[in-house]
Design an enzyme around this catalytic site. Structure first.
Site, PDB file in Angstrom:
ATOM      1  N   THR A  59      36.122  10.845  20.867  1.00 26.98           N
ATOM      2  CA  THR A  59      35.425   9.764  20.277  1.00 26.98           C
ATOM      3  C   THR A  59      34.944   9.915  18.969  1.00 26.98           C
ATOM      4  OG1 THR A  59      34.837   9.439  22.104  1.00 26.98           O
ATOM      5  CG2 THR A  59      33.566   8.374  20.755  1.00 26.98           C
ATOM      6  N   CYS A  60      34.538  11.037  18.482  1.00 24.51           N
ATOM      7  CA  CYS A  60      33.677  11.555  16.970  1.00 24.51           C
ATOM      8  C   CYS A  60      34.919  11.655  16.457  1.00 24.51           C
ATOM      9  CB  CYS A  60      32.738  12.726  16.810  1.00 24.51           C
ATOM     10  SG  CYS A  60      31.681  13.091  19.086  1.00 24.51           S
ATOM     11  N   ALA A  61      35.391  12.126  16.618  1.00 20.54           N
ATOM     12  CA  ALA A  61      36.947  11.376  16.035  1.00 20.54           C
ATOM     13  C   ALA A  61      37.354  10.619  15.205  1.00 20.54           C
ATOM     14  CB  ALA A  61      38.419  12.416  15.972  1.00 20.54           C
TER      15      ALA A  61
END
Length: 166
Positions: A59-61
């Protein structure tokens, strides 16, 4: 103490995310050149802080890629991706992904950022990392938009962040 969830399990978050209309708290973070930066480093620019646990998570990516794409369309705006990742890891990620419209900043030398900005995961296995949040600042460092994402695995509301800049 605020709470969010991770896969439905509650997580404590220390501090209070700055709200709309408030001045941004002071901050010092470390960039990929191992230089400390502050809000004054970006004087005269609007700022989007994409605060994440780690670029090493899906999700961060995704959010970093998404904000990279949005940033190329924004005038006088810098997108700052803030995490506890070491500057080397964040730089490697952005290089491998071809992301050149975001600037990654690390809390590794400045853990006080997490609580001052209301994103300090605490009292759980993720302690030391940031909760997922987006804070949009105007050129004078006043908060235009802030979102503490209620479920850590969810992406932020990109449209709301972008709308705050229009």
């Amino acid at each position: 103490m605020q709470q969010i969830t991770r896969a439905g399990e509650p997580l404590d978050v220390a501090g209070t995310l700055p709200g709309k209309g408030q001045p941004a708290p002071d901050m010092t973070l470390t960039n990929t050149d191992l230089q400390d930066v502050t809000l004054a480093t970006y004087a005269g620019k609007r700022k989007v802080l994409n605060i994440i646990p780690s670029v090493d998570t899906p999700t961060c990516a995704m959010s970093t890629r998404h904000f990279n794409a949005l940033a190329s369309k924004l005038d006088d705006t810098v997108v700052l991706v803030v995490s506890a990742d070491l500057p080397f890891a964040a730089k490697r990620f952005c290089g491998a992904e071809g992301l050149d419209n975001v600037e990654t900043l690390s809390t590794f030398r400045h853990p006080e950022f997490r609580e001052a900005w209301g994103v300090a995961l605490s009292n759980n296995a993720m302690e030391g990392l940031c909760a997922r949040a987006v804070v949009v600042l105007d050129a004078d460092n006043r908060v235009l938009h802030s979102e503490l994402v209620s479920e850590l695995k969810n992406e932020p509301d990109y449209d709301a962040a972008l709308a705050a800049l229009n």
